[in-house]
Design a protein around this motif. Structure first.
Motif, PDB file in Angstrom:
ATOM      1  N   LEU A  36      14.089   9.077  -0.167  1.00 55.54           N
ATOM      2  CA  LEU A  36      12.861   8.366  -0.465  1.00 55.54           C
ATOM      3  C   LEU A  36      11.807   8.806   0.541  1.00 55.54           C
ATOM      4  O   LEU A  36      11.992   8.659   1.749  1.00 55.54           O
ATOM      5  CB  LEU A  36      13.094   6.855  -0.364  1.00 55.54           C
ATOM      6  CG  LEU A  36      11.907   5.971  -0.727  1.00 55.54           C
ATOM      7  CD1 LEU A  36      11.544   6.110  -2.195  1.00 55.54           C
ATOM      8  CD2 LEU A  36      12.208   4.506  -0.398  1.00 55.54           C
ATOM      9  N   HIS A  37      10.718   9.354   0.045  1.00 55.78           N
ATOM     10  CA  HIS A  37       9.605   9.772   0.892  1.00 55.78           C
ATOM     11  C   HIS A  37       8.497   8.725   0.785  1.00 55.78           C
ATOM     12  O   HIS A  37       8.085   8.365  -0.319  1.00 55.78           O
ATOM     13  CB  HIS A  37       9.083  11.134   0.459  1.00 55.78           C
ATOM     14  CG  HIS A  37      10.084  12.234   0.657  1.00 55.78           C
ATOM     15  ND1 HIS A  37       9.770  13.569   0.489  1.00 55.78           N
ATOM     16  CD2 HIS A  37      11.390  12.200   1.007  1.00 55.78           C
ATOM     17  CE1 HIS A  37      10.841  14.321   0.726  1.00 55.78           C
ATOM     18  NE2 HIS A  37      11.844  13.509   1.025  1.00 55.78           N
ATOM     19  N   ILE A  38       8.014   8.231   1.932  1.00 60.59           N
ATOM     20  CA  ILE A  38       6.970   7.215   1.941  1.00 60.59           C
ATOM     21  C   ILE A  38       5.769   7.733   2.730  1.00 60.59           C
ATOM     22  O   ILE A  38       5.917   8.541   3.659  1.00 60.59           O
ATOM     23  CB  ILE A  38       7.471   5.885   2.545  1.00 60.59           C
ATOM     24  CG1 ILE A  38       7.987   6.092   3.970  1.00 60.59           C
ATOM     25  CG2 ILE A  38       8.566   5.289   1.675  1.00 60.59           C
ATOM     26  CD1 ILE A  38       8.437   4.808   4.645  1.00 60.59           C
ATOM     27  N   LYS A  39       4.604   7.227   2.369  1.00 60.26           N
ATOM     28  CA  LYS A  39       3.364   7.666   3.013  1.00 60.26           C
ATOM     29  C   LYS A  39       2.377   6.513   3.031  1.00 60.26           C
ATOM     30  O   LYS A  39       2.133   5.871   2.009  1.00 60.26           O
ATOM     31  CB  LYS A  39       2.779   8.858   2.244  1.00 60.26           C
ATOM     32  CG  LYS A  39       1.500   9.407   2.856  1.00 60.26           C
ATOM     33  CD  LYS A  39       0.991  10.589   2.047  1.00 60.26           C
ATOM     34  CE  LYS A  39      -0.296  11.159   2.650  1.00 60.26           C
ATOM     35  NZ  LYS A  39      -0.807  12.304   1.851  1.00 60.26           N
TER      36      LYS A  39
ATOM     37  N   ILE B 122      13.658   8.427   9.208  1.00 62.87           N
ATOM     38  CA  ILE B 122      12.900   9.292  10.116  1.00 62.87           C
ATOM     39  C   ILE B 122      11.430   9.136   9.756  1.00 62.87           C
ATOM     40  O   ILE B 122      11.050   9.294   8.597  1.00 62.87           O
ATOM     41  CB  ILE B 122      13.331  10.763   9.996  1.00 62.87           C
ATOM     42  CG1 ILE B 122      14.849  10.887  10.241  1.00 62.87           C
ATOM     43  CG2 ILE B 122      12.565  11.637  10.973  1.00 62.87           C
ATOM     44  CD1 ILE B 122      15.392  12.260   9.971  1.00 62.87           C
ATOM     45  N   THR B 123      10.606   8.797  10.759  1.00 62.68           N
ATOM     46  CA  THR B 123       9.188   8.585  10.493  1.00 62.68           C
ATOM     47  C   THR B 123       8.343   9.485  11.380  1.00 62.68           C
ATOM     48  O   THR B 123       8.778   9.950  12.440  1.00 62.68           O
ATOM     49  CB  THR B 123       8.790   7.120  10.752  1.00 62.68           C
ATOM     50  OG1 THR B 123       8.791   6.881  12.154  1.00 62.68           O
ATOM     51  CG2 THR B 123       9.760   6.170  10.077  1.00 62.68           C
ATOM     52  N   GLY B 124       7.117   9.673  10.924  1.00 65.10           N
ATOM     53  CA  GLY B 124       6.110  10.308  11.748  1.00 65.10           C
ATOM     54  C   GLY B 124       5.405   9.256  12.576  1.00 65.10           C
ATOM     55  O   GLY B 124       6.028   8.277  12.993  1.00 65.10           O
TER      56      GLY B 124
ATOM     57  N   LYS C 229       4.030   8.370   7.562  1.00 62.85           N
ATOM     58  CA  LYS C 229       4.918   9.101   6.669  1.00 62.85           C
ATOM     59  C   LYS C 229       6.337   8.955   7.168  1.00 62.85           C
ATOM     60  O   LYS C 229       6.577   8.712   8.359  1.00 62.85           O
ATOM     61  CB  LYS C 229       4.545  10.577   6.588  1.00 62.85           C
ATOM     62  CG  LYS C 229       4.561  11.322   7.923  1.00 62.85           C
ATOM     63  CD  LYS C 229       4.136  12.766   7.737  1.00 62.85           C
ATOM     64  CE  LYS C 229       4.117  13.524   9.075  1.00 62.85           C
ATOM     65  NZ  LYS C 229       3.723  14.930   8.897  1.00 62.85           N
ATOM     66  N   GLY C 230       7.270   9.087   6.230  1.00 67.86           N
ATOM     67  CA  GLY C 230       8.661   8.926   6.615  1.00 67.86           C
ATOM     68  C   GLY C 230       9.603   9.329   5.514  1.00 67.86           C
ATOM     69  O   GLY C 230       9.212   9.473   4.346  1.00 67.86           O
TER      70      GLY C 230
ATOM     71  N   GLY D  80       0.792  -1.219   0.000  1.00 71.99           N
ATOM     72  CA  GLY D  80       0.000   0.000   0.000  1.00 71.99           C
ATOM     73  C   GLY D  80       0.824   1.269   0.000  1.00 71.99           C
ATOM     74  O   GLY D  80       2.056   1.275  -0.071  1.00 71.99           O
ATOM     75  N   GLY D  81       0.107   2.393   0.107  1.00 70.57           N
ATOM     76  CA  GLY D  81       0.745   3.692   0.261  1.00 70.57           C
ATOM     77  C   GLY D  81       1.409   4.209  -1.002  1.00 70.57           C
ATOM     78  O   GLY D  81       1.221   3.703  -2.112  1.00 70.57           O
TER      79      GLY D  81
END
Length: 886
Positions: A173-176, A205-207, A196-197, A162-163
């Motif tokens: 690399l930005h992931i959500k 680094i993640t939220g 998010k990260g 997903g995401g």
């Protein structure tokens, strides 16, 4: 940390854009083309992504449906199972669009108009990396920016799904909204949602990160997190297991810290605490060097308070320790040389280590009942000429008596038998003297037999016993009269001891005596020899029946053997190791009119084999009986199979001509019978050829053995002195077969070297978790083993029965119940029973273990993730069995 390390796979998914190049391509209707990229027209002042290449590339693509181009030929459309190959990169999708002018590539699946299912998702593979699946992919080859939607990929047992993922020009690399789970379903039962990260080369680094179970978000999570990416072993906290003990209160067991020291060794610092003040600590370290060796060391110490506060057991805690070391060498590391170690030393204490610590908190009933331990460290060397040398240090410890036996070390050297009179270039049949073979073996021992409380006292080493034994066998074998196997030989034995005993006897007026034994240091030797010859052959018998009947033939094979052995009397006082027993007056002590004597090697390292005169004939008979029956499974009606009715039924005994009495030995017999594929029986016994008579003491009802054969007393058969048989039976042999296969695979895996971290952890999990052997493909099983022993000395008859049984049954395809118990015939009751319930929850499993009665009454409930990557993600409840009143 595996979760975060695996996020790197998302970067690999983005690299699918390397399949893009400025080249014309071919469809399945055209020939393959290799196009040289035009690098002279490029503006070298522009900043380009590092994935752009000026090297000639070979691009292949095709589609099962069609390949179309736009009017200006800048856009290529691939429809239906589209495939692009660029070097070692492969991309498959139902639809791929490549814009050469904008330097972009887009791949997606299609929606089936009939079923509404989304199929043909982009699948990408790069070299040796695993494949990844996404809903759609967009990439700009000039800026190297990319977007991936709905990724699904597997990495080291974990799955990402997903995401959205977005790759920036600086390789960030930005992931959500990406979910990580060990569940392999497209829609997982549970997972960790990364809202998010940002992923860089060295850190993540993640939220907010939280857990989702069955699509329901939970409160288990973190508002933000920072994780380093070190590409090596990392350290971390090991969560404890909570529970309750009957006398020690609530506890937290096996919590601690894991130290990923380097690629060659690690360590676990573990501990358990109890509310009554008890505690235990342990250090476990694993080490390995690929293709060389591996092993582990486990040190444990505990302090337990039992009973009520104010009692002596509570005020004086029981201290326990254990030392375990296991080491094995790769067979290819040093061919011909092996080194291994298996050390297990535990404290005895008031209850002993296993009882006091619940077998190291494993609650394994069989281990708790352990009464002895053994350890060994060995080195062996095999030479090219067949000779071999070994050296080992070992110990045997009896926990109940606290006796300990140490061998520090034992040395063995063997020379294989060889023909000293045979020529290497001999031609034709050997002469009789060329058939003579000679061998040699040496064994050295340093031994201490004592108690653990005395071992480390000042005079502890004075209990050391040292010595060597030598053996030289000489033999010659040949065939006589075509059918008789004849052998002739002898053996010379010699022992060397560096300690000996001297006994000083005191004789009393009632003809009883006592002695005081002194151990003397000094070299002493003695030798003995024996001569022997043997003769054996085979006799075949066969009876044929109706070829069309169920039983077609009976075959009986008898193997009789006769041997003769001779050795002189080595027990004469004054010769060899024997000395006369002299009383305080210097006179010999007589027992039944014969002088008493003793061996100076009694209790020494090498007592030797120094017996009385022997000239005996040995005899034996081995029998095998087979039936040839019609095979029901043969559709032709002519097939047959053999059924072994009796396998190895043997009788053996001997007659000593030089014995003063009881010249004939007892007759021993043993054998096994395999009646069906499921049932086999082992049996053994002893026949006594001597008769019994009433004791001559008036009023006595005892019967004693006399030197008179049974036929001389009118008996038809000899007396059965003892008899025993045992068998194992499984109502479902397929279950036993699968379990044996699982054990074999585990053993093979344990012998392999160079396992990955994940493989090693999974192997360890199988070793410690019996749930790993639960096979839901076997709907039921019930097996049992039975043993019977009978003995009769003429006055009392004793029998013993042992019955153990176990089984399992699938209540549903996902529920299994197992049990293990036995029956105590002496006490007329069941032995401690262990019930277990297993529930397969796909990516999770649940296990319930329950001992419903007895001294070890306890239970435990565990729900955990199957994958070893998330082995600490579990919920456990346990109640111990301890009671100070047992």
């Amino acid at each position: 940390m595996k979760l975060l390390k695996s996020s790197i796979l998302l970067i690999s998914v983005i690299l699918l854009t390397l399949v893009v190049g400025k080249a014309n391509a071919f469809s399945r209707f055209s020939l393959q083309q290799i196009i040289q990229q035009d690098t002279t027209k490029k503006d070298t002042t522009k900043k380009t992504g590092k994935n752009n290449s000026s090297i000639d590339q070979k691009v292949e693509y095709k589609a099962e449906d069609s390949v179309k181009m736009s009017a200006d030929k800048n856009i290529v459309y691939l429809y239906g199972n589209a495939r692009v190959i660029y070097g070692d990169f492969e991309l498959d999708a139902s639809y791929i669009k490549y814009d050469k002018k904008q330097n972009t590539i887009f791949a997606r699946g299609v929606k089936d108009p009939k079923t509404g299912r989304y199929t043909g998702r982009p699948i990408f593979k790069s070299g040796a990396d695993g494949t990844a699946i996404a809903d759609s992919i967009f990439y700009n080859s000039e800026t190297t920016r990319a977007k991936v939607y709905g990724v699904f990929s597997e990495q080291e047992g974990g799955f990402f799904s997903g995401g959205q993922s977005k790759k920036q020009i600086d390789d960030e690399l930005h992931i959500k909204n990406v979910m990580y789970s060990t569940c392999n379903l497209p829609h997982p039962h549970f997972g960790l949602m990364i809202s998010k990260g940002v992923v860089t080369e060295k850190q993540i680094i993640t939220g907010p990160v939280y857990m989702i179970i069955e699509d329901i978000p939970t409160f288990l999570g973190l508002p933000f997190a920072f994780f380093p990416k070190q590409n090596k072993r990392t350290s971390g906290v090991i969560l404890p297991t909570p529970g309750e003990d009957a006398t020690r209160g609530f506890f937290l067991q096996n919590g601690g810290y894991y130290l990923g020291l380097n690629d060659y060794w690690d360590a676990k610092l573990m501990g358990s605490i109890y509310t009554n003040g008890s505690y235990e600590t342990s250090v476990l370290s694993n080490y390995t060097k690929r293709y060389k060796y591996n092993g582990n060391i486990n040190l444990s110490y505990s302090s337990f308070k039992d009973g009520l506060e104010g009692t002596e057991a509570f005020a004086n805690p029981t201290k326990n320790f254990s030392i375990n070391w296991s080491h094995s060498q790769n067979a290819n590391a040093n061919p011909g040389t092996t080194f291994s170690a298996s050390v297990r030393l535990v404290s005895t204490g008031r209850k002993g280590y296993y009882k006091n610590t619940a077998a190291g908190t494993t609650y394994d009933i069989n281990t708790i009942a352990t009464n002895s331990t053994s350890s060994s460290i060995s080195y062996a060397k095999a030479f090219s000429n067949g000779m071999n040398f070994s050296m080992a240090a070992s110990s045997d410890q009896t926990l109940s008596t606290r006796a300990i036996s140490l061998r520090l070390p034992e040395v063995t050297f063997n020379v294989p038998t060889f023909n000293p009179f045979s020529s290497k270039n001999a031609v034709g049949e050997q002469k009789w003297y060329q058939k003579i073979t000679v061998g040699y073996s040496l064994q050295g021992t340093n031994r201490i037999d004592t108690f653990d409380s005395l071992l480390f006292q000042n005079d502890g080493l004075k209990r050391l016993r040292s010595g060597f034994s030598h053996s030289i066998p000489v033999n010659m074998s040949f065939t006589a009269l075509k059918y008789l196997n004849f052998s002739l030989g002898g053996t010379y034995n010699e022992v060397w001891n560096f300690q000996s005993v001297n006994r000083r006897y005191t004789e009393f007026a009632d003809n009883t005596y006592s002695f005081r034994e002194d151990t003397l240091s000094g070299f002493k030797r003695a030798g003995s020899y024996s001569l022997s010859t043997s003769l054996s052959t085979k006799i075949y018998g066969r009876r044929d029946f109706n070829p069309q009947g169920k039983i077609q033939a009976l075959r009986h094979v008898m193997t009789p053997n006769v041997s003769f052995s001779y050795s002189p009397d080595f027990t004469k006082a004054g010769s060899g190791p024997y000395r006369p027993a002299i009383n305080q007056n210097g006179d010999p002590i007589l027992v039944n009119g014969l002088p008493l004597k003793y061996s100076i090697f009694d209790g020494m390292a090498q007592p030797g084999s120094f017996g009385g005169p022997n000239a005996s004939i040995g005899f034996g008979l081995d029998n095998t009986v087979e039936l040839k029956v019609r095979n029901k499974n043969d559709t032709t009606g002519t097939g047959s199979k053999k059924i072994p009715i009796i396998q190895g039924l043997s009788f053996s005994g001997s007659y000593n001509f030089l014995a003063t009495s009881y010249k004939l030995s007892t007759i021993g017999f043993s054998g096994r019978s395999q009646f069906t594929d499921k049932l086999g029986i082992n049996y053994n016994g002893t026949l006594d050829p001597y008769s019994l008579t009433a004791d001559t003491i008036p009023g006595s009802t005892l019967r004693i053995r006399q030197d008179r054969y049974f036929w001389q007393s009118g008996k038809f058969l000899p007396r059965l002195a003892n008899f025993g048989f045992s068998f194992d039976y499984s109502l479902n042999p397929e279950a036993l077969k699968r379990k044996n296969e699982a054990n074999d695979k585990l053993g093979e895996a344990a012998n392999k070297k160079g396992l990955t971290d994940i493989q090693s952890e999974q192997l360890a999990a199988i070793s410690r978790d019996p749930n790993a052997f639960v096979d839901f493909n076997i709907p039921w099983n019930f097996s049992f083993s039975y043993s019977f022993q009978y003995s009769n000395d003429g006055n009392t008859t004793t029998t013993s029965n042992t019955l153990n049984f176990n089984g399992d049954v699938n209540l549903t395809p996902k529920w299994k119940v197992t049990f293990n118990s036995g029956y105590d015939f002496k006490n007329n009751g069941l032995t401690p029973m262990n019930l277990a319930i297993y529930r397969d929850l796909h990516c999770w499993d649940m296990s319930v273990n329950w001992v419903p009665y007895g001294a070890y009454k306890s239970y435990s409930v565990t729900i955990k993730v199957k994958a070893s990557i998330l082995q600490d993600l579990k919920l456990s409840k346990r109640q111990g069995f301890y009671s100070t009143y047992r």
